[in-house]
Design a protein around this motif. Structure first.
Motif, PDB file in Angstrom:
ATOM      1  N   ILE A  81     -25.511 -14.732  -3.485  1.00  0.00           N
ATOM      2  CA  ILE A  81     -26.111 -14.491  -2.168  1.00  0.00           C
ATOM      3  C   ILE A  81     -27.045 -13.271  -2.227  1.00  0.00           C
ATOM      4  N   VAL A  82     -26.601 -12.220  -2.863  1.00  0.00           N
ATOM      5  CA  VAL A  82     -27.423 -11.004  -2.950  1.00  0.00           C
ATOM      6  C   VAL A  82     -28.732 -11.306  -3.691  1.00  0.00           C
ATOM      7  N   GLU A  83     -28.635 -12.032  -4.811  1.00  0.00           N
ATOM      8  CA  GLU A  83     -29.842 -12.348  -5.584  1.00  0.00           C
ATOM      9  C   GLU A  83     -30.762 -13.313  -4.828  1.00  0.00           C
ATOM     10  N   THR A  84     -30.161 -14.249  -4.112  1.00  0.00           N
ATOM     11  CA  THR A  84     -30.980 -15.201  -3.346  1.00  0.00           C
ATOM     12  C   THR A  84     -31.746 -14.477  -2.246  1.00  0.00           C
ATOM     13  N   ILE A  85     -31.102 -13.552  -1.573  1.00  0.00           N
ATOM     14  CA  ILE A  85     -31.800 -12.791  -0.522  1.00  0.00           C
ATOM     15  C   ILE A  85     -32.927 -11.959  -1.144  1.00  0.00           C
ATOM     16  N   ALA A  86     -32.643 -11.329  -2.283  1.00  0.00           N
ATOM     17  CA  ALA A  86     -33.696 -10.548  -2.958  1.00  0.00           C
ATOM     18  C   ALA A  86     -34.891 -11.434  -3.283  1.00  0.00           C
ATOM     19  N   ASP A  87     -34.624 -12.610  -3.845  1.00  0.00           N
ATOM     20  CA  ASP A  87     -35.714 -13.521  -4.231  1.00  0.00           C
ATOM     21  C   ASP A  87     -36.488 -13.979  -2.999  1.00  0.00           C
ATOM     22  N   ARG A  88     -35.773 -14.291  -1.928  1.00  0.00           N
ATOM     23  CA  ARG A  88     -36.454 -14.779  -0.723  1.00  0.00           C
ATOM     24  C   ARG A  88     -37.231 -13.673  -0.008  1.00  0.00           C
ATOM     25  N   LEU A  89     -36.763 -12.456  -0.188  1.00  0.00           N
ATOM     26  CA  LEU A  89     -37.509 -11.320   0.369  1.00  0.00           C
ATOM     27  C   LEU A  89     -38.745 -11.014  -0.462  1.00  0.00           C
ATOM     28  N   GLY A  90     -38.702 -11.439  -1.735  1.00  0.00           N
ATOM     29  CA  GLY A  90     -39.809 -11.145  -2.639  1.00  0.00           C
ATOM     30  C   GLY A  90     -39.778  -9.719  -3.151  1.00  0.00           C
ATOM     31  N   VAL A  91     -38.577  -9.153  -3.254  1.00  0.00           N
ATOM     32  CA  VAL A  91     -38.460  -7.804  -3.816  1.00  0.00           C
ATOM     33  C   VAL A  91     -37.708  -7.879  -5.145  1.00  0.00           C
ATOM     34  N   GLU A  92     -37.954  -6.899  -5.989  1.00  0.00           N
ATOM     35  CA  GLU A  92     -37.308  -6.898  -7.296  1.00  0.00           C
ATOM     36  C   GLU A  92     -35.788  -6.823  -7.145  1.00  0.00           C
ATOM     37  N   ARG A  93     -35.099  -7.620  -7.972  1.00  0.00           N
ATOM     38  CA  ARG A  93     -33.627  -7.624  -7.882  1.00  0.00           C
ATOM     39  C   ARG A  93     -33.034  -6.242  -8.166  1.00  0.00           C
ATOM     40  N   ARG A  94     -33.734  -5.424  -8.968  1.00  0.00           N
ATOM     41  CA  ARG A  94     -33.172  -4.111  -9.293  1.00  0.00           C
ATOM     42  C   ARG A  94     -33.089  -3.209  -8.054  1.00  0.00           C
TER      43      ARG A  94
END
Lengths: 78, 307
Positions: B241-254
């Motif tokens: 979920i955390v990674e999916t939100i990061a990807d959908r936000l378009g921000v780096e996962r780090r």
């Protein structure tokens, strides 16, 4: 509505749940190709958003392979 | 203005090996490591209760911040598993620690969005009543309601607690908040007859489709932009979920860390549990906090280090 294999591969690519979406085989269950239930949820959500439809929990149980998904979406499109 | 001055986090020592449990419930090591993300789950002892978690966190805060407990003017406890409904848990904690007779106490019955809600509620309460020292405690031991045989929930939740000190001379100022509720989907994550039920797909769909836009709007509301955020402190629902939100936000996962691999999803404690360490890094000046889950409910804000 035209549904092609490339549309499904594009969604799998965007879902970022497998290293090489192009290499997936159409008739083999996605689960056997490294995509688990959570990955499938993400792929189906992207397809729901693209095609503005809802896939029920009952229907998603029947979607195992790329072929299944293509046939299902074509059926929903009428 | 009221803001965050310090946080203490408490984790029970006992751990459940989620990799072992995965094999018992029909999951796999790959799914636990790569998707769900929690290798082990913190679990309180059988003789511990929510009250004990809450007291431990508040005692740690007192030691760490050199906080005189008698100076606390308001105590809010966030929990959906307080052990008993009557009396409210905050009053029980007040009694155990001998807080001031003039300390206001109330509970907030929210889950994963609860900490962000509590920041807004307690800071507003303090401002409205000219209070200078308040504490938010989160303590929600889900181990008491999870069926160890349930694949959907038994690999996710861990026990823990936190205590956050709010003062009028904070390290982080609180920004504008945004909230939301999708009550029509409330039954998708619910406790029935003492056992937690979760429709994982429904919860995933909700978070992936609602939370990224909600975060964007919250950032706009705070007159900043995603690029200016140093760290996105998201509720640790799962790694996926955390990674999916990061990807959908378009921000780096780090910039969207997942830090709960060794203790699990601690519900309302998950954000302050991370924030405790994240706020110590002086490079983290502008942070998004976003909680989402039971309700279905969500809440976000931006906090900024006071210069």
């Amino acid at each position: 509505m035209q549904i092609e294999r490339s549309d499904i591969i594009s969604a799998i690519d965007e879902a970022n749940v497998v290293a090489n979406p192009e290499g997936l085989r159409d008739s083999i269950p996605l689960e056997d190709q490294g995509i688990d239930s959570l990955g499938l949820f993400n792929i189906i959500l992207l397809l729901e958003e693209r095609y503005e439809l809802k896939v029920s929990d009952e229907d998603i149980e029947k979607l195992h392979s790329i072929e299944d998904i293509i046939l299902y979406l074509k059926g929903r499109a009428g | 203005m009221i803001g965050i001055s310090g946080i203490a986090a408490y984790l029970p020592e006992q751990r459940i090996d989620a990799l072992d449990r995965a094999l018992c419930v029909g999951s796999s090591h790959e799914q636990v490591e790569g998707r769900i993300g929690f290798r082990s789950l913190a679990q309180m002892r059988p003789d511990q209760q929510a009250k004990d978690l809450a007291v431990s966190a508040l005692e740690m805060l007192s030691r760490r911040m050199d906080l005189d407990l008698s100076a606390i003017e308001v105590l809010a406890v966030v929990s959906q598993n307080p052990g008993r409904n009557i009396p409210h848990l905050s009053a029980v904690v007040h009694g155990v620690l001998g807080l001031s007779d003039e300390c206001a106490c109330f509970d907030i019955g929210l889950g994963c969005s609860g900490y962000v809600y509590a920041l807004s509620i307690v800071s507003a309460f303090m401002s409205a009543n000219q209070l200078r020292k308040g504490v938010i405690v989160t303590a929600d031991p889900y181990s008491r309601i999870v069926d160890p045989q349930d694949k959907a929930t038994s690999l996710i939740f861990g026990d823990g607690s936190t205590a956050t000190l709010l003062t009028d001379e904070p390290i982080f100022d609180l920004g504008a908040f945004s909230f939301g509720t999708l009550g029509a989907e409330a039954e998708k994550l619910a406790c029935n007859d003492g056992i937690l039920y979760m429709n994982g797909r429904a919860v995933f769909n909700f978070t992936a489709s609602r939370v990224p836009d909600h975060i964007r709007k919250t950032v706009e509301k705070n007159q900043t932009d995603l690029d200016a955020i140093d760290c996105f402190v998201l509720h640790q629902g799962s790694r996926f979920i955390v990674e999916t939100i990061a990807d959908r936000l378009g921000v780096e996962r780090r910039k969207v860390p997942f830090l709960a691999a060794e203790y699990g999803n601690t519900v309302s404690s998950s954000i302050p549990m991370m924030l405790e360490s994240i706020m110590r890094d002086k490079n983290n000046n502008s942070l998004v906090l976003s909680g989402f889950g039971v309700g279905l409910s969500w809440a976000s804000t931006v906090i900024k280090r006071r210069s």
